[in-house]
Motif scaffolding. Structure first.
Motif, mmCIF file in Angstrom:
data_model
loop_
_atom_site.group_PDB
_atom_site.id
_atom_site.type_symbol
_atom_site.label_atom_id
_atom_site.label_comp_id
_atom_site.label_asym_id
_atom_site.label_seq_id
_atom_site.Cartn_x
_atom_site.Cartn_y
_atom_site.Cartn_z
ATOM 1 N N ASP A 108 108.696 60.392 83.654
ATOM 2 C CA ASP A 108 107.836 59.393 83.018
ATOM 3 C C ASP A 108 106.915 58.707 84.015
ATOM 4 O O ASP A 108 105.795 58.313 83.679
ATOM 5 N N ASN A 168 98.441 60.695 80.937
ATOM 6 C CA ASN A 168 98.750 60.356 79.547
ATOM 7 C C ASN A 168 98.201 61.364 78.554
ATOM 8 O O ASN A 168 98.816 61.649 77.536
ATOM 9 N N ASP A 188 99.957 63.238 88.295
ATOM 10 C CA ASP A 188 98.728 63.111 87.506
ATOM 11 C C ASP A 188 97.694 64.201 87.795
ATOM 12 O O ASP A 188 96.491 63.966 87.650
ATOM 13 N N ARG A 199 100.674 65.755 78.408
ATOM 14 C CA ARG A 199 102.113 65.549 78.528
ATOM 15 C C ARG A 199 102.912 66.837 78.526
ATOM 16 O O ARG A 199 104.128 66.821 78.599
#
Length: 227
Positions: free
Chosen positions: A76, A54, A26, A57
């Motif tokens: 993922d 999110n 992240d 990507r």
């Protein structure tokens, strides 16, 4: 592609460390991602792994430079990333200031190793800390308790490079990177325009000779020239 560039690319690929990697969890600032990839390239890392936020990507917002030389594999979630790294036989380290953390210089980086770096605000997730084999820390003597993620990556990677260089792991005549991957990189970096056309048309990359020039039959060239 001139001979000097071809030889330089070969030299770089021979030094690549396929069993030393980073995993970004992240990390969301493009300038940090770019800086991490640059450090990875400079220390001979072949591939890094990433779990993107999110809202981010892809790597579309990072500079192309070093990214062209370091593969980035996206996962993922951190569970999947760590599972894959452990399946490759890597010890998984996470930067985390905990009671069980050890000085990053006490780790043996000549072993297959993956280093998890958490995001700029909260650091590594609880799941990453739980799944990692060892917490590591960079000793801090000032008021600040952490380094920028890109700086931390460089500090750790250069310690890993120091250990591996002392062990002769950058001097192998045969790269630890698969030969198929080396051929792909040589062709794509040495003949980028033709590589794009071949990829778009679904054509295989032909052989390169000792000078880095393309060795292909007439049919391949004919297919390349078709509109």
């Amino acid at each position: 592609m001139n001979l000097e560039r071809y030889q330089r690319i070969q030299q770089v690929l021979k030094a690549r460390q396929a069993d030393l990697t980073l995993c970004l969890e992240d990390v969301h600032k493009p300038n940090n991602v770019s800086a991490v990839i640059r450090s990875a390239d400079a220390t001979g890392i072949h591939k890094i792994h990433a779990v993107w936020p999110n809202e981010m990507r892809t790597l579309s917002h990072t500079s192309a430079g070093a990214r062209n030389w370091v593969d980035v594999e996206t996962h993922d979630d951190i569970d999947t990333a760590i599972a894959e790294l452990k399946a490759q036989g890597m010890q998984v380290l996470v930067t985390n200031l905990s009671n069980s953390a050890v000085d990053f210089r006490q780790v043996d980086y000549t072993k297959p190793t993956a280093i998890i770096l958490g995001n700029e605000k909260a650091g590594a997730s609880a799941k990453a800390k739980q799944l990692a084999d060892q917490d590591i820390m960079i000793p801090m003597l000032g008021m600040v308790q952490s380094l920028n993620v890109s700086v931390a990556s460089a500090v750790i990677l250069y310690e890993a490079q120091r250990q591996r260089e002392a062990a002769g792991m950058y001097d192998n005549d045969i790269s630890s990177v698969p030969q198929q991957t080396i051929h792909r990189l040589l062709f794509e970096r040495g003949h980028p325009v033709l590589a794009k056309v071949a990829k778009r048309k679904g054509l295989p990359y032909p052989t390169l000779d000792e000078q880095g020039q393309i060795v292909a039959d007439d049919q391949w060239w004919a297919e390349m020239q078709k509109k």
